[in-house]
Design a protein around this motif. Structure first.
Motif, short mmCIF file in Angstrom:
data_model
loop_
_atom_site.label_atom_id
_atom_site.label_comp_id
_atom_site.label_asym_id
_atom_site.label_seq_id
_atom_site.Cartn_x
_atom_site.Cartn_y
_atom_site.Cartn_z
N ALA A 1 0.70 -1.42 -0.06
CA ALA A 1 -0.38 0.37 0.14
C ALA A 1 0.44 1.48 -0.31
N ARG A 2 2.05 0.69 1.26
CA ARG A 2 3.20 2.64 0.77
C ARG A 2 4.46 2.21 -0.67
N THR A 3 4.40 0.95 -1.60
CA THR A 3 5.56 0.98 -2.31
C THR A 3 5.00 1.89 -3.68
N SER A 4 5.83 2.64 -4.09
CA SER A 4 6.64 3.38 -5.36
C SER A 4 7.00 2.58 -6.31
N VAL A 5 6.23 2.47 -7.65
CA VAL A 5 7.20 2.46 -9.21
C VAL A 5 8.50 3.07 -9.66
N LEU A 6 9.55 2.06 -9.38
CA LEU A 6 9.98 3.55 -10.31
C LEU A 6 11.13 2.77 -11.97
N ALA A 7 11.10 3.00 -12.41
CA ALA A 7 12.08 2.30 -13.59
C ALA A 7 12.72 3.07 -14.67
N GLU A 8 13.42 2.71 -14.40
CA GLU A 8 14.80 3.26 -15.07
C GLU A 8 15.27 3.91 -16.39
N THR A 9 14.69 3.69 -17.21
CA THR A 9 14.47 4.61 -18.95
C THR A 9 13.40 4.61 -18.91
N TYR A 10 12.81 5.98 -19.95
CA TYR A 10 11.67 5.79 -20.34
C TYR A 10 11.19 4.39 -21.26
N GLN B 1 11.45 1.35 -20.11
CA GLN B 1 10.81 0.53 -19.36
C GLN B 1 9.57 1.61 -18.78
N THR B 2 9.46 2.81 -18.77
CA THR B 2 8.37 3.13 -17.68
C THR B 2 7.30 2.77 -18.86
N ALA B 3 7.33 3.31 -19.86
CA ALA B 3 6.06 3.60 -20.83
C ALA B 3 5.42 1.65 -20.86
N ALA B 4 6.49 0.64 -21.00
CA ALA B 4 5.97 -0.43 -21.10
C ALA B 4 5.43 -0.97 -19.51
N LEU B 5 5.61 -0.36 -18.76
CA LEU B 5 5.00 -0.58 -17.28
C LEU B 5 4.11 0.05 -17.30
N GLU B 6 3.77 1.09 -17.88
CA GLU B 6 1.89 2.28 -18.33
C GLU B 6 0.65 1.90 -18.84
N ILE B 7 2.02 1.05 -19.93
CA ILE B 7 1.12 0.16 -21.56
C ILE B 7 0.32 -1.52 -20.76
N TYR B 8 1.50 -1.93 -20.56
CA TYR B 8 1.39 -3.73 -19.82
C TYR B 8 1.37 -4.37 -18.78
N ALA B 9 1.21 -2.99 -17.59
CA ALA B 9 0.82 -2.74 -16.26
C ALA B 9 0.00 -1.40 -15.55
N HIS B 10 -0.38 -0.95 -16.21
CA HIS B 10 -1.01 0.82 -15.48
C HIS B 10 -2.13 -0.36 -14.56
N ASP B 11 -2.60 -1.16 -14.87
CA ASP B 11 -3.19 -1.19 -14.27
C ASP B 11 -3.14 -2.28 -12.89
N ARG B 12 -2.33 -2.66 -12.98
CA ARG B 12 -1.87 -3.79 -11.73
C ARG B 12 -0.36 -3.15 -10.76
N LEU B 13 -0.76 -1.89 -11.19
CA LEU B 13 0.61 -1.10 -10.14
C LEU B 13 0.13 0.09 -9.84
N PRO B 14 0.86 0.57 -8.95
CA PRO B 14 0.92 1.92 -8.37
C PRO B 14 1.11 2.73 -9.25
#
Length: 491
Positions: free
Chosen positions: A386-395, A397-410
């Motif tokens: 509940a207190r965890t943030s997600v941080l990606a190293e490259t743009y 990777q960040t975009a991939a997380l948003e596109i493929y895991a937007h509903d599974r991550l904060p």
């Protein structure tokens, strides 16, 4: 009085362009989104704006439009990239025609464009390096034709195309600066004050104002990106002097490299090109400018079509020098194609690919990176999650997380390029850091506790950029977020 150019070699040129397009279409379905494609798509979906740290709004718009056609698939974007490559081939053939080239010259110039290392690789993905070369080549065609017929509408058309190009990347400004310098030195000096060109320039400026305002409000990250490009060039290629060498190499194996050098030289010295000499000077100045700036070698790809066409028309018109006569043109073109195609587009089995094939490596493994991160997040204790943030190293990777895991991550944060400007996590707490370059030692500079909680495994060669991407659980911030955010920032 204007002299009529040779007939357009419609059938052979269209067959060439069609063959190149069919080849790109045949591989357009292989693998997934390229990293830049994910970035543009995520920019439109979650961060819609008139401007971004590294590009204006055109590419995000195109990515969104293509996604509407084939939702969740890069197919439409790859088809658009193929069509732009085909358009570049046609414009290059027409440039050869404007230079007085007949069927052989038009076909030779178009072939060089079709199998250029840089241009063919970009023809498989939707990126600024795909859109820019086509638009630049079209501008060159309009400009060269204007020199011959002096129709003001051609310059106005070049201005309109420039307005479009400015919404993808601002590099076209440097092209026009060098063209203006060349025209003022060598003529036609009246080019810089022609009504058609000035009208097009006003439209370009008006279209670009929203992006300029965004840059001003965000401290002109465009210039920081230029400095980052210089640092990357120094690290990857050994410094600015590599730029002209790389520009020649990526113009094409054998055929393209020769035509690029030969065409530039002919524009500067052949008396038949006296009216176009300013363009030869512009090409040289452009290379010098990007070399001094230590930019990317492929920034000059937009003038490949121009110099290919000038060389091809000269080769057709005048018997080659003795040292070149023994080289049969079309076998050289065929050999160039056989070398280039496997290096640039995904025609070979995945197991044979290497990290150097960026249009292959950069399209594999993004859903797996997102799944690995989502799994690591789900396995955290509920109170910690509940207190965890997600941080990606490259743009990417960040975009991939948003596109493929937007509903599974904060909310997903990124420290590279445009993502940094969207801000840091709102409050202190654990961080899932996703990256491949970061080590425990590096992350320990920012957090007191660092442990690996996931790693991406792909059925792909070890050289793939997403093979071995790690997920780290970082706890115990060593400083408040504003301070950490500045330290983590990367371009």
């Amino acid at each position: 009085m204007e002299s009529a150019p040779p007939a357009f070699a419609r059938r052979p040129v269209l067959l060439l362009a069609g063959a190149a397009g069919l080849l790109l279409l045949a591989v357009s379905w292989r693998f997934g989104y390229f990293g830049d494609e994910l970035y543009f798509l995520a920019s439109w979906r979650y961060h819609l704006s008139w401007g971004y740290a590294d590009n204006p709004w055109l590419l995000p718009l195109l990515a969104r439009a293509m996604d509407a056609i084939t939702p969740g698939s890069p197919l439409a974007g790859h088809v658009l990239a193929a069509l732009l490559h085909v358009g570049g081939i046609l414009c290059t053939a027409l440039l050869a025609r404007e230079f007085g080239g007949g069927k052989r010259a038009q076909l030779l110039a178009g072939t060089a464009y079709a199998i250029s290392l840089q241009l063919l690789a970009s023809g498989h993905i939707l990126a600024s390096s795909t859109v820019d070369p086509f638009l630049w080549t079209l501008i060159c065609l309009l400009l060269v034709r204007w020199v011959r017929v002096r129709n003001e509408w051609l310059l106005f058309g070049a201005g309109l195309v420039t307005a479009v190009a400015m919404q993808g990347k601002w590099l076209i400004v440097f092209f026009w600066i060098t063209v203006a310098i060349g025209a003022l030195i060598l003529g036609p000096r009246d080019l810089v004050r022609r009504t058609g060109l000035l009208s097009g320039a006003l439209i370009t400026l008006a279209a670009t104002v929203p992006t300029i305002i965004w840059q001003v409000r965000n401290g002109w990250p465009y210039f920081a990106m230029a400095q980052a490009a210089q640092s990357a060039n120094d690290a990857l290629f050994g410094g600015r002097l590599s730029i002209p060498v790389m520009a020649i190499v990526f113009a094409g194996v054998l055929l393209g490299a020769f035509l690029a050098c030969h065409g530039t030289w002919q524009l500067l010295r052949d008396r038949r090109y006296a009216d176009y000499r300013f363009l030869g000077l512009a090409v040289v100045l452009l290379v010098v400018l990007f070399t001094v700036m230590s930019s990317r070698y492929y920034y000059v790809a937009g003038v490949y079509g121009l110099v290919f066409a000038a060389s091809a028309a000269r080769v057709e018109r005048v018997r080659p020098a003795a040292w070149w006569r023994w080289v049969p043109t079309w076998p050289v073109a065929a050999l160039s194609a056989l070398i280039t195609i496997p290096l640039t587009i995904p025609v070979l089995p995945l197991a044979w690919s290497t990290g150097l094939q960026f249009s292959v490596s950069g399209t594999i493994g993004w859903p797996e990176v997102a799944a690995t991160t989502a799994t690591a997040y789900r396995q955290l204790p509920s109170e910690q999650r509940a207190r965890t943030s997600v941080l990606a190293e490259t743009y990417w990777q960040t975009a991939a997380l948003e596109i493929y895991a937007h509903d599974r991550l904060p909310r997903i944060h990124g420290v590279e390029r445009g993502y940094w400007y969207y801000g840091s996590p709102a409050r202190p707490g654990p961080v899932l850091y996703v990256g491949k370059e970061a080590t425990r030692q590096y992350l320990s500079r920012f957090f007191t506790g660092v442990r690996e909680v996931g790693v991406t495994r792909l059925a792909a060669p070890a050289s793939n950029i997403n093979q071995g991407v790690r997920v780290w659980l970082c706890t115990g911030q060593r400083a408040p977020w504003p301070q950490l955010w500045n330290q983590l920032h990367r371009y």
